[in-house]
Structure formats: structure tokens, C-alpha cells
Scaffold this motif. Structure first.
Motif, PDB file in Angstrom:
ATOM      1  N   ALA A 222       0.737  -1.266   0.009  1.00  7.92           N
ATOM      2  CA  ALA A 222       0.033   0.091  -0.129  1.00  7.92           C
ATOM      3  C   ALA A 222       0.924   1.271  -0.012  1.00  7.92           C
ATOM      4  O   ALA A 222       0.479   2.266  -0.582  1.00  7.92           O
ATOM      5  CB  ALA A 222      -0.748  -0.063   1.125  1.00  7.92           C
ATOM      6  N   ILE A 223       1.744   1.213   0.814  1.00  7.44           N
ATOM      7  CA  ILE A 223       2.920   2.531   0.935  1.00  7.44           C
ATOM      8  C   ILE A 223       3.532   2.602  -0.450  1.00  7.44           C
ATOM      9  O   ILE A 223       3.646   3.951  -0.843  1.00  7.44           O
ATOM     10  CB  ILE A 223       3.888   2.142   2.080  1.00  7.44           C
ATOM     11  N   ARG A 224       3.965   1.448  -1.148  1.00  9.35           N
ATOM     12  CA  ARG A 224       4.550   1.627  -2.368  1.00  9.35           C
ATOM     13  C   ARG A 224       3.694   1.940  -3.502  1.00  9.35           C
ATOM     14  O   ARG A 224       4.157   3.019  -4.200  1.00  9.35           O
ATOM     15  CB  ARG A 224       5.291   0.408  -2.657  1.00  9.35           C
ATOM     16  N   LYS A 225       2.562   1.585  -3.416  1.00 14.60           N
ATOM     17  CA  LYS A 225       1.529   1.896  -4.659  1.00 14.60           C
ATOM     18  C   LYS A 225       0.824   3.119  -4.530  1.00 14.60           C
ATOM     19  O   LYS A 225       0.240   3.737  -5.513  1.00 14.60           O
ATOM     20  CB  LYS A 225       0.752   0.632  -5.182  1.00 14.60           C
ATOM     21  N   GLY A 226       0.518   3.179  -3.363  1.00 17.76           N
ATOM     22  CA  GLY A 226      -0.594   4.537  -3.147  1.00 17.76           C
ATOM     23  C   GLY A 226      -1.921   4.319  -3.555  1.00 17.76           C
ATOM     24  O   GLY A 226      -2.544   3.343  -3.470  1.00 17.76           O
ATOM     25  N   ALA A 227      -2.381   5.494  -3.799  1.00 20.82           N
ATOM     26  CA  ALA A 227      -3.856   5.706  -4.242  1.00 20.82           C
ATOM     27  C   ALA A 227      -4.025   4.882  -5.574  1.00 20.82           C
ATOM     28  O   ALA A 227      -5.067   4.124  -5.654  1.00 20.82           O
ATOM     29  CB  ALA A 227      -4.225   6.893  -4.559  1.00 20.82           C
ATOM     30  N   LYS A 228      -2.875   4.482  -6.502  1.00 16.86           N
ATOM     31  CA  LYS A 228      -3.199   3.631  -7.506  1.00 16.86           C
ATOM     32  C   LYS A 228      -3.796   2.134  -7.100  1.00 16.86           C
ATOM     33  O   LYS A 228      -4.515   1.512  -7.953  1.00 16.86           O
ATOM     34  CB  LYS A 228      -2.195   3.438  -8.430  1.00 16.86           C
ATOM     35  N   LEU A 229      -3.360   1.941  -5.942  1.00 16.63           N
ATOM     36  CA  LEU A 229      -3.726   0.330  -5.607  1.00 16.63           C
ATOM     37  C   LEU A 229      -4.916   0.543  -4.635  1.00 16.63           C
ATOM     38  O   LEU A 229      -5.759  -0.418  -4.684  1.00 16.63           O
ATOM     39  CB  LEU A 229      -2.631  -0.401  -5.156  1.00 16.63           C
ATOM     40  N   ILE A 230      -4.929   1.475  -3.655  1.00 16.94           N
ATOM     41  CA  ILE A 230      -5.978   1.607  -2.520  1.00 16.94           C
ATOM     42  C   ILE A 230      -7.313   1.689  -3.140  1.00 16.94           C
ATOM     43  O   ILE A 230      -8.369   1.213  -2.731  1.00 16.94           O
ATOM     44  CB  ILE A 230      -5.337   2.703  -1.631  1.00 16.94           C
ATOM     45  N   LYS A 231      -7.360   2.761  -4.208  1.00 23.45           N
ATOM     46  CA  LYS A 231      -8.781   3.002  -4.561  1.00 23.45           C
ATOM     47  C   LYS A 231      -9.540   2.027  -5.186  1.00 23.45           C
ATOM     48  O   LYS A 231     -10.531   1.648  -4.859  1.00 23.45           O
ATOM     49  CB  LYS A 231      -8.723   4.126  -5.361  1.00 23.45           C
ATOM     50  N   PRO A 232      -8.871   1.352  -6.287  1.00 22.97           N
ATOM     51  CA  PRO A 232      -9.474   0.006  -7.060  1.00 22.97           C
ATOM     52  C   PRO A 232      -9.870  -1.071  -5.762  1.00 22.97           C
ATOM     53  O   PRO A 232     -10.963  -1.762  -5.900  1.00 22.97           O
ATOM     54  CB  PRO A 232      -8.856  -0.376  -8.081  1.00 22.97           C
ATOM     55  N   LEU A 233      -9.083  -1.373  -4.955  1.00 24.14           N
ATOM     56  CA  LEU A 233      -9.067  -2.475  -4.072  1.00 24.14           C
ATOM     57  C   LEU A 233     -10.230  -2.012  -3.057  1.00 24.14           C
ATOM     58  O   LEU A 233     -10.990  -2.807  -2.751  1.00 24.14           O
ATOM     59  CB  LEU A 233      -7.903  -2.736  -3.291  1.00 24.14           C
ATOM     60  N   PHE A 234     -10.460  -0.759  -2.608  1.00 22.43           N
ATOM     61  CA  PHE A 234     -11.254  -0.222  -1.574  1.00 22.43           C
ATOM     62  C   PHE A 234     -12.683  -0.574  -2.406  1.00 22.43           C
ATOM     63  O   PHE A 234     -13.611  -1.086  -1.752  1.00 22.43           O
ATOM     64  CB  PHE A 234     -11.054   1.040  -1.341  1.00 22.43           C
ATOM     65  N   LEU A 235     -12.839  -0.101  -3.755  1.00 19.82           N
ATOM     66  CA  LEU A 235     -14.314  -0.373  -4.232  1.00 19.82           C
ATOM     67  C   LEU A 235     -14.510  -1.849  -4.486  1.00 19.82           C
ATOM     68  O   LEU A 235     -15.494  -2.466  -4.146  1.00 19.82           O
ATOM     69  CB  LEU A 235     -14.212   0.412  -5.840  1.00 19.82           C
ATOM     70  N   ILE A 236     -13.440  -2.702  -4.619  1.00 17.95           N
ATOM     71  CA  ILE A 236     -13.675  -4.319  -4.788  1.00 17.95           C
ATOM     72  C   ILE A 236     -14.159  -4.740  -3.470  1.00 17.95           C
ATOM     73  O   ILE A 236     -15.085  -5.704  -3.499  1.00 17.95           O
ATOM     74  CB  ILE A 236     -12.409  -4.994  -5.428  1.00 17.95           C
ATOM     75  N   VAL A 237     -13.540  -4.387  -2.364  1.00 17.41           N
ATOM     76  CA  VAL A 237     -13.742  -4.687  -1.072  1.00 17.41           C
ATOM     77  C   VAL A 237     -15.253  -4.293  -0.690  1.00 17.41           C
ATOM     78  O   VAL A 237     -16.083  -5.152  -0.328  1.00 17.41           O
ATOM     79  CB  VAL A 237     -12.659  -4.274   0.025  1.00 17.41           C
ATOM     80  N   SER A 238     -15.662  -3.038  -0.875  1.00 17.18           N
ATOM     81  CA  SER A 238     -16.948  -2.594  -0.592  1.00 17.18           C
ATOM     82  C   SER A 238     -17.860  -3.245  -1.419  1.00 17.18           C
ATOM     83  O   SER A 238     -19.223  -3.532  -0.776  1.00 17.18           O
ATOM     84  CB  SER A 238     -16.881  -0.957  -0.862  1.00 17.18           C
ATOM     85  N   LEU A 239     -17.822  -3.603  -2.707  1.00 20.35           N
ATOM     86  CA  LEU A 239     -18.815  -4.192  -3.386  1.00 20.35           C
ATOM     87  C   LEU A 239     -18.779  -5.590  -2.948  1.00 20.35           C
ATOM     88  O   LEU A 239     -20.112  -6.156  -2.911  1.00 20.35           O
ATOM     89  CB  LEU A 239     -18.273  -4.452  -4.940  1.00 20.35           C
ATOM     90  N   GLY A 240     -17.860  -6.223  -2.430  1.00 19.23           N
ATOM     91  CA  GLY A 240     -17.967  -7.512  -1.946  1.00 19.23           C
ATOM     92  C   GLY A 240     -18.633  -7.613  -0.821  1.00 19.23           C
ATOM     93  O   GLY A 240     -19.599  -8.560  -0.509  1.00 19.23           O
ATOM     94  N   PHE A 241     -18.583  -6.675   0.137  1.00 20.53           N
ATOM     95  CA  PHE A 241     -19.219  -6.400   1.278  1.00 20.53           C
ATOM     96  C   PHE A 241     -20.713  -6.159   1.137  1.00 20.53           C
ATOM     97  O   PHE A 241     -21.500  -6.730   1.878  1.00 20.53           O
ATOM     98  CB  PHE A 241     -18.513  -5.451   2.125  1.00 20.53           C
ATOM     99  N   ILE A 242     -21.202  -5.392   0.202  1.00 23.18           N
ATOM    100  CA  ILE A 242     -22.509  -5.274  -0.182  1.00 23.18           C
ATOM    101  C   ILE A 242     -23.323  -6.406  -0.975  1.00 23.18           C
ATOM    102  O   ILE A 242     -24.224  -6.650  -0.321  1.00 23.18           O
ATOM    103  CB  ILE A 242     -22.569  -4.064  -1.612  1.00 23.18           C
ATOM    104  N   ILE A 243     -22.528  -7.425  -1.549  1.00 25.00           N
ATOM    105  CA  ILE A 243     -23.099  -8.663  -1.853  1.00 25.00           C
ATOM    106  C   ILE A 243     -23.267  -9.398  -0.665  1.00 25.00           C
ATOM    107  O   ILE A 243     -24.287 -10.089  -0.651  1.00 25.00           O
ATOM    108  CB  ILE A 243     -22.126  -9.244  -2.819  1.00 25.00           C
ATOM    109  N   LYS A 244     -22.246  -9.677  -0.008  1.00 24.88           N
ATOM    110  CA  LYS A 244     -22.482 -10.437   1.340  1.00 24.88           C
ATOM    111  C   LYS A 244     -23.617 -10.045   2.270  1.00 24.88           C
ATOM    112  O   LYS A 244     -24.443 -10.718   2.772  1.00 24.88           O
ATOM    113  CB  LYS A 244     -21.157 -10.435   1.997  1.00 24.88           C
ATOM    114  N   LEU A 245     -23.761  -8.558   2.489  1.00 23.09           N
ATOM    115  CA  LEU A 245     -24.898  -8.135   3.215  1.00 23.09           C
ATOM    116  C   LEU A 245     -26.178  -8.319   2.725  1.00 23.09           C
ATOM    117  O   LEU A 245     -27.286  -8.384   3.260  1.00 23.09           O
ATOM    118  CB  LEU A 245     -24.515  -6.559   3.538  1.00 23.09           C
TER     119      LEU A 245
END
Length: 251
Positions: A222-245
Motif C-alpha cells: 500500500a505504501i509503495r503503490k499508494g492511491a493507484k492500488l488503494i482506490k480500486p481495491l477499496f471499491l472491490i472490497v466494498s462491492l464484496g461487502f455489499i453482496i455479502k450483506l
């Protein structure tokens, strides 16, 4: 070693790897504990024990890289500890499903806002230490500390989103600040669960070791890649959580 423990450690590593980058690790680790046959309150308590070590390891990485804002966090940490303690004591008294529908709606809004606001979290726009930002920070800390103690999964994602949207930090600083707060709310939550005898240490210790490893690897990435990695993974995780809920609500 029991094959079930090996599987659990794999999911523990994966959960904390993802959590250290974008939050939402509980989306993986808590269902894994349920599948292991552990009752809900014990699963929450045992997960807090393991995740506590993971979030502390991740926090240390962000602190060492100076990707946190200490002046604001010193006001927010006491608030998140109080919130977490109240959250655990509440969840031990009532059914968690009451909260699922509300969290589902919030996550959908968060995802849509993140997708359509293209520049979200790309730059640090924090306006500095003032009364308004301190009050906003303390409100976020208390509310999400309570949520972390009460339910947990998605806390890291909500923290990242809140630091970006309401305080103006970029994705990397938001991730670092959120991880430090999550560490303190996790420690407070674990202590309360432990005092109520809701932690299975024979499962929690190997889970903790795997989560520490996942946190170290994820934080460095995360520290090495910054927002380029965090933002898309943030969206993927949130989408997964939406499906689960959504599946939980339907059931």
C-alpha cells in the motif's frame, strides 16, 4: 496441524493483507470463523484477537513511513476507544442483524460516490488543525469505533472514506490514519470480549500469526503503490461487502 487451522490461517492472511490496503478484512475472516463452526459472539471476539495484532503491525508500518497525521489522531484515539467499548457491550446484548440493512445502504452510497467522483483521494486537501476538523474527526472516531465494536467488517473502508470525504486527506494518508484508529478500537474491543470470555485462544493465536504476516505484506504494498492500488481495491472490497450483506438481508 489440523487442516481446518491451515485453511483458517490462509483466510486470516488474506483478510489482513486486504484490510491493510483497503479495509474490509472482516468480510473474509469472520465468515471463515463461522464456517469453522464458531458461534457468532465467540467468532467476533476471536476475530478481534487476531485482527488486533494485524492492525497494530500495519499501523507500525504506516507510522514508520510517516503516512499518518498525529496532531489529529491524538484527539480521535480516545473517542474511538470509548465508542468501541460501548459497541461491544451493545452487541453482547442484541442481535447484530438490526444493523445490516443500514450498513448495506451506506456502503452502496459510498461506492457510488467513490466511482463517480474521479479525483476522490488523489490529493491531500486537509485544511489543517482547527475546531471544525477536530470535531469532525472525533465524531467519525466515536461512531466508527462503536461500529467496530458492535459489528466490525467494513470499519477500515468506512474510515478511509471518512478521512477522504470529510477531512480531505488523500488515499494513502487516509489509509494510515484509519489503520491507527482501527488498531485502537480493535484493542479496546478485544479487551471487552476477553473480559466476557468470548475469545477462543487455541484458534485466535494461529489466526493472529497469519494476520500479522498479511498486514506486513499488505502495508508495504500500500505504501509503495499508494492511491493507484488503494482506490480500486477499496471499491472491490466494498462491492464484496455489499453482496455479502445483501445475501444476509435476503436470508
Amino acid at each position: 496441524m489440523d487442516l481446518k487451522i491451515i485453511y483458517l490461517c490462509f483466510f486470516g492472511f488474506l483478510a489482513q493483507f486486504i484490510d491493510s490496503i483497503a479495509g474490509g478484512g472482516g468480510l473474509i475472516s469472520i465468515p471463515a470463523l463461522f464456517a469453522f463452526g464458531i458461534p457468532p459472539h465467540f467468532a467476533l471476539g476471536t476475530n478481534k484477537f487476531g485482527a488486533m495484532f494485524g492492525t497494530v503491525s500495519s499501523s507500525i508500518g504506516f507510522i514508520q513511513s510517516k503516512n499518518i497525521h498525529i496532531p489529529l489522531l491524538k484527539y480521535m484515539i480516545p473517542c474511538t476507544i470509548i465508542g468501541a467499548i460501548l459497541g461491544v457491550n451493545t452487541v453482547l446484548m442484541i442481535d447484530q442483524k438490526i444493523l445490516s440493512g443500514i450498513i448495506l445502504i451506506l456502503l452502496v452510497v459510498v461506492c457510488l460516490y467513490t466511482v463517480f467522483k474521479k479525483d476522490l483521494g488523489s490529493k491531500d486537501r486537509f485544511s489543517g488543525m482547527n475546531t471544525k476538523n477536530i470535531l469532525i474527526g472525533c465524531t467519525i472516531a466515536f461512531g466508527l469505533g462503536f461500529y467496530d465494536g458492535f459489528f466490525g467488517p467494513g470499519t477500515g473502508s468506512f474510515l478511509i472514506f471518512s478521512f477522504i470525504t470529510f477531512l480531505g486527506f488523500d488515499f494513502l494518508l487516509s489509509c494510515g490514519n484509519g489503520k491507527v484508529l482501527n488498531a485502537f478500537s480493535g484493542i479496546a474491543s478485544f479487551i471487552v470480549f476477553a473480559l466476557h470470555g468470548k475469545v477462543i485462544y487455541s484458534v485466535g493465536i494461529p489466526l493472529a500469526l497469519s494476520m500479522i504476516l498479511g498486514a506486513i505484506v499488505g502495508t508495504k504494498l500500500a505504501i509503495r503503490k499508494g492511491a493507484k492500488l488503494i482506490k480500486p481495491l477499496f471499491l472491490i472490497v466494498s462491492l464484496g461487502f455489499i453482496i455479502k450483506l445483501s445475501l444476509n438481508v435476503i436470508q
